[in-house]
Design a protein around this motif. Sequence first.
Motif, PDB file in Angstrom:
ATOM      1  N   ASN A   1       0.818  -1.214   0.000  1.00 57.56           N
ATOM      2  CA  ASN A   1       0.000   0.000   0.000  1.00 57.56           C
ATOM      3  C   ASN A   1       0.848   1.259   0.000  1.00 57.56           C
ATOM      4  O   ASN A   1       0.510   2.257  -0.645  1.00 57.56           O
ATOM      5  CB  ASN A   1      -0.937   0.000   1.205  1.00 57.56           C
ATOM      6  N   SER A   2       1.969   1.223   0.703  1.00 54.65           N
ATOM      7  CA  SER A   2       2.857   2.390   0.737  1.00 54.65           C
ATOM      8  C   SER A   2       3.643   2.547  -0.549  1.00 54.65           C
ATOM      9  O   SER A   2       4.294   3.574  -0.761  1.00 54.65           O
ATOM     10  CB  SER A   2       3.814   2.281   1.928  1.00 54.65           C
ATOM     11  N   SER A   3       3.587   1.550  -1.422  1.00 56.77           N
ATOM     12  CA  SER A   3       4.304   1.624  -2.700  1.00 56.77           C
ATOM     13  C   SER A   3       3.586   2.498  -3.715  1.00 56.77           C
ATOM     14  O   SER A   3       4.172   2.927  -4.705  1.00 56.77           O
ATOM     15  CB  SER A   3       4.473   0.223  -3.306  1.00 56.77           C
ATOM     16  N   LEU A   4       2.307   2.744  -3.478  1.00 61.19           N
ATOM     17  CA  LEU A   4       1.500   3.458  -4.462  1.00 61.19           C
ATOM     18  C   LEU A   4       1.554   4.959  -4.232  1.00 61.19           C
ATOM     19  O   LEU A   4       1.705   5.417  -3.096  1.00 61.19           O
ATOM     20  CB  LEU A   4       0.051   2.983  -4.385  1.00 61.19           C
ATOM     21  N   PRO A   5       1.416   5.752  -5.288  1.00 62.46           N
ATOM     22  CA  PRO A   5       1.316   7.212  -5.109  1.00 62.46           C
ATOM     23  C   PRO A   5       0.138   7.556  -4.214  1.00 62.46           C
ATOM     24  O   PRO A   5      -0.890   6.880  -4.237  1.00 62.46           O
ATOM     25  CB  PRO A   5       1.120   7.730  -6.538  1.00 62.46           C
ATOM     26  N   LYS A   6       0.272   8.607  -3.427  1.00 65.62           N
ATOM     27  CA  LYS A   6      -0.811   8.999  -2.527  1.00 65.62           C
ATOM     28  C   LYS A   6      -2.062   9.412  -3.306  1.00 65.62           C
ATOM     29  O   LYS A   6      -3.177   9.295  -2.812  1.00 65.62           O
ATOM     30  CB  LYS A   6      -0.351  10.137  -1.620  1.00 65.62           C
ATOM     31  N   SER A   7      -1.845   9.909  -4.512  1.00 62.41           N
ATOM     32  CA  SER A   7      -2.960  10.236  -5.392  1.00 62.41           C
ATOM     33  C   SER A   7      -2.646   9.704  -6.781  1.00 62.41           C
ATOM     34  O   SER A   7      -1.513   9.810  -7.259  1.00 62.41           O
ATOM     35  CB  SER A   7      -3.197  11.747  -5.446  1.00 62.41           C
ATOM     36  N   LEU A   8      -3.651   9.120  -7.417  1.00 62.68           N
ATOM     37  CA  LEU A   8      -3.486   8.598  -8.771  1.00 62.68           C
ATOM     38  C   LEU A   8      -4.014   9.564  -9.819  1.00 62.68           C
ATOM     39  O   LEU A   8      -4.085   9.236 -10.995  1.00 62.68           O
ATOM     40  CB  LEU A   8      -4.205   7.250  -8.900  1.00 62.68           C
ATOM     41  N   LEU A   9      -4.356  10.764  -9.365  1.00 63.33           N
ATOM     42  CA  LEU A   9      -4.863  11.773 -10.284  1.00 63.33           C
ATOM     43  C   LEU A   9      -3.719  12.488 -10.987  1.00 63.33           C
ATOM     44  O   LEU A   9      -2.623  12.640 -10.437  1.00 63.33           O
ATOM     45  CB  LEU A   9      -5.719  12.788  -9.530  1.00 63.33           C
ATOM     46  N   ARG A  10      -3.985  12.933 -12.170  1.00 65.72           N
ATOM     47  CA  ARG A  10      -3.007  13.677 -12.960  1.00 65.72           C
ATOM     48  C   ARG A  10      -3.133  15.153 -12.609  1.00 65.72           C
ATOM     49  O   ARG A  10      -4.167  15.779 -12.845  1.00 65.72           O
ATOM     50  CB  ARG A  10      -3.264  13.450 -14.448  1.00 65.72           C
ATOM     51  N   LYS A  11      -2.094  15.702 -12.013  1.00 65.49           N
ATOM     52  CA  LYS A  11      -2.132  17.093 -11.565  1.00 65.49           C
ATOM     53  C   LYS A  11      -2.124  18.035 -12.752  1.00 65.49           C
ATOM     54  O   LYS A  11      -1.417  17.820 -13.733  1.00 65.49           O
ATOM     55  CB  LYS A  11      -0.935  17.400 -10.659  1.00 65.49           C
ATOM     56  N   GLN A  12      -2.922  19.081 -12.636  1.00 67.10           N
ATOM     57  CA  GLN A  12      -2.963  20.097 -13.674  1.00 67.10           C
ATOM     58  C   GLN A  12      -2.188  21.327 -13.215  1.00 67.10           C
ATOM     59  O   GLN A  12      -2.199  21.684 -12.038  1.00 67.10           O
ATOM     60  CB  GLN A  12      -4.416  20.484 -13.978  1.00 67.10           C
ATOM     61  N   ILE A  13      -1.522  21.949 -14.140  1.00 64.79           N
ATOM     62  CA  ILE A  13      -0.719  23.124 -13.817  1.00 64.79           C
ATOM     63  C   ILE A  13      -1.621  24.217 -13.244  1.00 64.79           C
ATOM     64  O   ILE A  13      -2.636  24.566 -13.821  1.00 64.79           O
ATOM     65  CB  ILE A  13       0.024  23.650 -15.070  1.00 64.79           C
ATOM     66  N   GLY A  14      -1.223  24.729 -12.093  1.00 64.64           N
ATOM     67  CA  GLY A  14      -1.983  25.793 -11.451  1.00 64.64           C
ATOM     68  C   GLY A  14      -3.106  25.299 -10.567  1.00 64.64           C
ATOM     69  O   GLY A  14      -3.755  26.079  -9.872  1.00 64.64           O
ATOM     70  N   ASN A  15      -3.345  23.991 -10.554  1.00 58.62           N
ATOM     71  CA  ASN A  15      -4.404  23.415  -9.714  1.00 58.62           C
ATOM     72  C   ASN A  15      -3.754  22.536  -8.659  1.00 58.62           C
ATOM     73  O   ASN A  15      -3.331  21.421  -8.948  1.00 58.62           O
ATOM     74  CB  ASN A  15      -5.368  22.599 -10.570  1.00 58.62           C
ATOM     75  N   VAL A  16      -3.675  23.045  -7.441  1.00 64.63           N
ATOM     76  CA  VAL A  16      -2.980  22.312  -6.378  1.00 64.63           C
ATOM     77  C   VAL A  16      -3.946  21.468  -5.555  1.00 64.63           C
ATOM     78  O   VAL A  16      -3.520  20.683  -4.710  1.00 64.63           O
ATOM     79  CB  VAL A  16      -2.239  23.297  -5.444  1.00 64.63           C
ATOM     80  N   HIS A  17      -5.234  21.613  -5.798  1.00 63.77           N
ATOM     81  CA  HIS A  17      -6.205  20.938  -4.949  1.00 63.77           C
ATOM     82  C   HIS A  17      -6.828  19.701  -5.606  1.00 63.77           C
ATOM     83  O   HIS A  17      -7.424  18.884  -4.938  1.00 63.77           O
ATOM     84  CB  HIS A  17      -7.331  21.902  -4.554  1.00 63.77           C
ATOM     85  N   GLY A  18      -6.720  19.578  -6.883  1.00 66.42           N
ATOM     86  CA  GLY A  18      -7.377  18.460  -7.537  1.00 66.42           C
ATOM     87  C   GLY A  18      -6.596  17.965  -8.727  1.00 66.42           C
ATOM     88  O   GLY A  18      -5.414  18.235  -8.872  1.00 66.42           O
ATOM     89  N   GLY A  19      -7.272  17.229  -9.582  1.00 65.76           N
ATOM     90  CA  GLY A  19      -6.620  16.692 -10.764  1.00 65.76           C
ATOM     91  C   GLY A  19      -7.624  15.890 -11.565  1.00 65.76           C
ATOM     92  O   GLY A  19      -8.802  15.798 -11.228  1.00 65.76           O
ATOM     93  N   THR A  20      -7.151  15.322 -12.645  1.00 71.01           N
ATOM     94  CA  THR A  20      -7.996  14.515 -13.508  1.00 71.01           C
ATOM     95  C   THR A  20      -7.344  13.153 -13.710  1.00 71.01           C
ATOM     96  O   THR A  20      -6.195  12.936 -13.313  1.00 71.01           O
ATOM     97  CB  THR A  20      -8.197  15.193 -14.873  1.00 71.01           C
ATOM     98  N   SER A  21      -8.064  12.271 -14.328  1.00 71.74           N
ATOM     99  CA  SER A  21      -7.505  10.963 -14.635  1.00 71.74           C
ATOM    100  C   SER A  21      -8.116  10.429 -15.916  1.00 71.74           C
ATOM    101  O   SER A  21      -9.325  10.549 -16.135  1.00 71.74           O
ATOM    102  CB  SER A  21      -7.765   9.977 -13.494  1.00 71.74           C
ATOM    103  N   THR A  22      -7.272   9.874 -16.762  1.00 74.47           N
ATOM    104  CA  THR A  22      -7.727   9.227 -17.992  1.00 74.47           C
ATOM    105  C   THR A  22      -7.756   7.715 -17.824  1.00 74.47           C
ATOM    106  O   THR A  22      -8.141   6.996 -18.747  1.00 74.47           O
ATOM    107  CB  THR A  22      -6.786   9.590 -19.149  1.00 74.47           C
ATOM    108  N   LEU A  23      -7.366   7.228 -16.654  1.00 71.90           N
ATOM    109  CA  LEU A  23      -7.217   5.798 -16.418  1.00 71.90           C
ATOM    110  C   LEU A  23      -8.573   5.090 -16.451  1.00 71.90           C
ATOM    111  O   LEU A  23      -9.507   5.471 -15.742  1.00 71.90           O
ATOM    112  CB  LEU A  23      -6.541   5.570 -15.067  1.00 71.90           C
ATOM    113  N   LYS A  24      -8.654   4.041 -17.271  1.00 73.43           N
ATOM    114  CA  LYS A  24      -9.873   3.241 -17.363  1.00 73.43           C
ATOM    115  C   LYS A  24      -9.666   1.805 -16.899  1.00 73.43           C
ATOM    116  O   LYS A  24     -10.637   1.113 -16.582  1.00 73.43           O
ATOM    117  CB  LYS A  24     -10.398   3.240 -18.804  1.00 73.43           C
TER     118      LYS A  24
END
Length: 370
Positions: free
Chosen positions: A106-129
Amino acid sequence: MELYTSDSSDTDSREQKTIDFGRMSLDVVTLEDHLSSPHKALLKTSGDIETMLLNHNRLVALPRVLQQFTNLKILDLSSNALTQLPDALCQLPLVTLIAKNNLLTNSSLPKSLLRKQIGNVHGGTSTLKELNLSGNQLIHFPEQVTELRQLKYLYLGSNKISSISKDIWRMQSLHVLSLGGNLVNEVPEAVGSLSQLQALVLCDNLIEHLPMSIARLKNLKSLLLHKNRLKHLPKDIVALKNLTELSLRDNPLVVRFVQDMALKPPTLLELAGRIVKASGQRPGPADVPRTLVEYLNSANCCVNPNCKGVFFDNRVEHIKFVDFCGKYRVPLLQYLCSSKCIEPEELSRASSSNASSASSGFMMRKVLLG
């Protein structure tokens, strides 16, 4: 089981956009050398590559050069010795990530799997299906996957996961949830909120019962429950009209009708509550304390259609076999207000041990081997 494939499995040729370094015994150093040398990658530039196959190598980590492949959509890392997935991996526009059969915790995984957007420090998107983390060393359901709102296929089998996240309801695009071969002992009600789910794989776990919400999975086609500790199924499971595959073998499912004769006498409160409900009276806060009003409102109706009684805390648990999808007779748990509410034909069938055991054994075999 019906074969479920992801959107990444199209048959169109992707050779011009694929690098296949699978089964080459590569380690981190040699892989970085290959990816950094255009002539070894058949003169393909990093921006051209959409699919990269690195399966069955000797990788314990991933080289930094991987993040230069800014159009990478499919990445197969299966059957290596990876102990970490770097955060930089989440910045790639991946649609499919296969990391099965590694050494990930579990500790091997990134804390977030979202793709960070420039200028957006609070969220992100994901294309992963599609995400495949089967055959690793996870002991907890990875909570970060519940952020992946576009994910359709999630494979977490053959780990050591003991519970399923209660936030799984957020994954409304999920079509396949595979958790076979873990240590799961309870299925949360939230699973019933996965309205698009078509395949639910929970085989080879420690599950003793299923939530009633499972009946809300109207699109479910495959339900694999073999090798668990199930003794009965929720009665509303017969509502799953699209179910074409049901596997229940190797469960301690009841093979004959039973009734619980070790019924404790109801309390005076229960008896009084039953009488009030049977009389049709509806006392309010002006008549009795609010706690008693709430108690009376918690009454459950007896499922026997010929009985108009109710129960509160004291009930009879009864197993009834019903026809399911015209293919099986499955044991469903019923709650009755009294042992007298068990239908007479069921009692006679339960008492005839020899005659019924052969027929019920045959029907049960159909369920267990389904």
